[in-house]
Design a protein around this motif. Structure first.
Motif, PDB file in Angstrom:
ATOM      1  N   LEU A  11       7.895   2.057   6.238  1.00 22.99           N
ATOM      2  CA  LEU A  11       8.740   3.176   5.828  1.00 22.99           C
ATOM      3  C   LEU A  11       7.877   4.417   5.702  1.00 22.99           C
ATOM      4  O   LEU A  11       6.732   4.340   5.259  1.00 22.99           O
ATOM      5  CB  LEU A  11       9.408   2.853   4.478  1.00 22.99           C
ATOM      6  CG  LEU A  11      10.378   3.864   3.887  1.00 22.99           C
ATOM      7  CD1 LEU A  11      11.615   3.994   4.771  1.00 22.99           C
ATOM      8  CD2 LEU A  11      10.781   3.441   2.475  1.00 22.99           C
ATOM      9  N   VAL A  12       8.427   5.575   6.093  1.00 24.09           N
ATOM     10  CA  VAL A  12       7.778   6.864   5.899  1.00 24.09           C
ATOM     11  C   VAL A  12       8.721   7.750   5.089  1.00 24.09           C
ATOM     12  O   VAL A  12       9.916   7.845   5.403  1.00 24.09           O
ATOM     13  CB  VAL A  12       7.446   7.543   7.246  1.00 24.09           C
ATOM     14  CG1 VAL A  12       6.916   8.960   7.022  1.00 24.09           C
ATOM     15  CG2 VAL A  12       6.434   6.722   8.028  1.00 24.09           C
ATOM     16  N   VAL A  13       8.190   8.349   4.041  1.00 24.94           N
ATOM     17  CA  VAL A  13       9.004   9.175   3.149  1.00 24.94           C
ATOM     18  C   VAL A  13       8.257  10.477   2.860  1.00 24.94           C
ATOM     19  O   VAL A  13       7.060  10.610   3.140  1.00 24.94           O
ATOM     20  CB  VAL A  13       9.306   8.445   1.824  1.00 24.94           C
ATOM     21  CG1 VAL A  13      10.112   7.176   2.084  1.00 24.94           C
ATOM     22  CG2 VAL A  13       8.024   8.118   1.062  1.00 24.94           C
ATOM     23  N   ASP A  33       2.646  12.825   5.158  1.00 29.89           N
ATOM     24  CA  ASP A  33       1.373  13.517   5.395  1.00 29.89           C
ATOM     25  C   ASP A  33       0.214  12.544   5.596  1.00 29.89           C
ATOM     26  O   ASP A  33      -0.950  12.964   5.669  1.00 29.89           O
ATOM     27  CB  ASP A  33       1.056  14.470   4.243  1.00 29.89           C
ATOM     28  CG  ASP A  33       0.778  13.752   2.910  1.00 29.89           C
ATOM     29  OD1 ASP A  33       1.046  12.521   2.823  1.00 29.89           O
ATOM     30  OD2 ASP A  33       0.300  14.409   1.970  1.00 29.89           O
ATOM     31  N   ALA A  34       0.515  11.251   5.694  1.00 30.38           N
ATOM     32  CA  ALA A  34      -0.550  10.242   5.823  1.00 30.38           C
ATOM     33  C   ALA A  34      -1.283  10.398   7.153  1.00 30.38           C
ATOM     34  O   ALA A  34      -0.675  10.680   8.187  1.00 30.38           O
ATOM     35  CB  ALA A  34       0.040   8.841   5.711  1.00 30.38           C
ATOM     36  N   ALA A  59       6.493   7.346  -4.698  1.00 29.44           N
ATOM     37  CA  ALA A  59       6.492   6.457  -5.867  1.00 29.44           C
ATOM     38  C   ALA A  59       7.834   5.750  -6.020  1.00 29.44           C
ATOM     39  O   ALA A  59       7.884   4.541  -6.297  1.00 29.44           O
ATOM     40  CB  ALA A  59       6.150   7.248  -7.126  1.00 29.44           C
ATOM     41  N   GLN A  60       8.936   6.479  -5.830  1.00 29.50           N
ATOM     42  CA  GLN A  60      10.255   5.857  -5.969  1.00 29.50           C
ATOM     43  C   GLN A  60      10.508   4.843  -4.866  1.00 29.50           C
ATOM     44  O   GLN A  60      11.099   3.777  -5.106  1.00 29.50           O
ATOM     45  CB  GLN A  60      11.355   6.920  -5.958  1.00 29.50           C
ATOM     46  CG  GLN A  60      12.744   6.366  -6.244  1.00 29.50           C
ATOM     47  CD  GLN A  60      12.835   5.688  -7.599  1.00 29.50           C
ATOM     48  OE1 GLN A  60      12.473   6.264  -8.620  1.00 29.50           O
ATOM     49  NE2 GLN A  60      13.324   4.439  -7.617  1.00 29.50           N
ATOM     50  N   ALA A  61      10.052   5.137  -3.644  1.00 25.96           N
ATOM     51  CA  ALA A  61      10.227   4.191  -2.539  1.00 25.96           C
ATOM     52  C   ALA A  61       9.488   2.888  -2.819  1.00 25.96           C
ATOM     53  O   ALA A  61       9.994   1.802  -2.527  1.00 25.96           O
ATOM     54  CB  ALA A  61       9.734   4.814  -1.238  1.00 25.96           C
ATOM     55  N   ALA A 119       0.858  -1.189   0.000  1.00 24.07           N
ATOM     56  CA  ALA A 119       0.000   0.000   0.000  1.00 24.07           C
ATOM     57  C   ALA A 119       0.888   1.231   0.000  1.00 24.07           C
ATOM     58  O   ALA A 119       1.761   1.380   0.862  1.00 24.07           O
ATOM     59  CB  ALA A 119      -0.904   0.008   1.217  1.00 24.07           C
ATOM     60  N   ALA A 120       0.688   2.102  -0.980  1.00 28.97           N
ATOM     61  CA  ALA A 120       1.400   3.376  -1.057  1.00 28.97           C
ATOM     62  C   ALA A 120       0.426   4.457  -0.600  1.00 28.97           C
ATOM     63  O   ALA A 120      -0.484   4.828  -1.331  1.00 28.97           O
ATOM     64  CB  ALA A 120       1.869   3.634  -2.482  1.00 28.97           C
ATOM     65  N   VAL A 121       0.602   4.941   0.625  1.00 28.81           N
ATOM     66  CA  VAL A 121      -0.430   5.745   1.286  1.00 28.81           C
ATOM     67  C   VAL A 121       0.026   7.182   1.446  1.00 28.81           C
ATOM     68  O   VAL A 121       1.051   7.465   2.077  1.00 28.81           O
ATOM     69  CB  VAL A 121      -0.766   5.157   2.675  1.00 28.81           C
ATOM     70  CG1 VAL A 121      -1.852   5.981   3.355  1.00 28.81           C
ATOM     71  CG2 VAL A 121      -1.193   3.698   2.553  1.00 28.81           C
TER      72      VAL A 121
END
Length: 267
Positions: free
Chosen positions: A206-208, A152-153, A214-216, A127-129
């Motif tokens: 992971l938090v970015v 910002d999730a 998208a790259q992560a 999940a890309a949240v």
């Protein structure tokens, strides 16, 4: 095409009409919730379409990415479902409440199928949240094996505040990840969990920064695909069953899986 069931009949509608996109690039499939103007709110049709994607997933796919278009992952249930009119062509909670016995149970079970398949041992789901992941959105993220969050999730299990329970397969992974006490506190206060806290308590790998999300995801997918597919499937099967087994039972399961791998590689 996605099959949407309502009123005892079935009709075929496109994923675009549901507000989903499905793309396959080699061994990676991407599901995009594509109703940004509604913050990717979900309906009965969303869940039916997700189930159909799982049923028809191409055999070569090893990684499934679930993402949301726009500033939010998914703000949860489409609020029209709480009105008497409901969502055109799909009904409402009020019309669902008129169902009896097995039909009522089956309606909810059909919705759950849109989430269940994301745990299959032969795939890894990510999940890309970003932004809001509320209620059904939070549960969709929990249905995935791994979660990468933009900073910002905002995660929230809103259902109890609306008089409902989380029924889209989210309660077990939440308890498994954060423990019973924390899960009770998160659900029964319906509070928002930010990205930093989510990572701290085990809800995110992971938090970015939002621009790096998208790259992560691409980097994680590439790392997952570097592992032998059959070994990855067998290992995920072992890990999924571990909590329900004693140590001795898990050792026996490991032996069975390893014998199969050694025979496949060297037999």
């Amino acid at each position: 095409m996605a099959e949407v069931v309502h009123g005892g009949s079935a009709e075929e509608i496109s994923l675009a009409e549901v507000g989903l996109r499905f793309e396959v690039d080699g061994e990676i499939a991407t599901i995009t919730l594509a109703r940004p103007e509604k913050r990717n709110a979900q309906t009965f049709a969303t869940w039916s379409a997700l189930a159909r994607i799982g049923d028809d997933l191409p055999q070569q796919v090893r990684v499934v990415v679930v993402r949301g278009e726009g500033p939010s992952f998914s703000a949860g249930i489409d609020l029209r479902m709480f009105t008497p009119e409901g969502v055109p062509g799909q009904g409402s909670f009020a019309s669902t409440a008129t169902l009896r016995g097995e039909a009522f149970d089956e309606r909810i079970a059909q919705a759950q199928q849109g989430f269940m398949w994301l745990r299959r041992p032969d795939i890894v789901s990510i999940a890309a949240v970003q932004g809001h992941a509320v209620g059904a959105g939070f549960q969709l993220a929990l249905a995935c094996d791994l979660r990468i969050l933009a900073d910002d999730a905002k995660l929230c299990m809103k259902e109890p505040a609306l008089g409902l329970v989380p029924d889209l397969t989210g309660t077990k992974p939440l308890v498994d990840l954060v423990g019973l006490s924390r899960a009770v506190e998160i659900c029964l206060t319906a509070r928002t969990v930010g990205a930093e806290e989510a990572a701290r308590i085990g809800l995110a790998e992971l938090v970015v920064a939002p621009g790096d999300l998208a790259q992560a995801v691409r980097d994680l997918a590439a790392a997952l695909l570097a592992t032998n597919r059959d070994a990855a499937t067998a290992t995920k099967r072992l890990l999924q069953g571990a909590s329900g087994r004693t140590l001795e039972e898990q050792c026996a399961a490991e032996r069975q899986e390893q014998m199969a791998r050694i025979k496949a590689l060297f037999g």
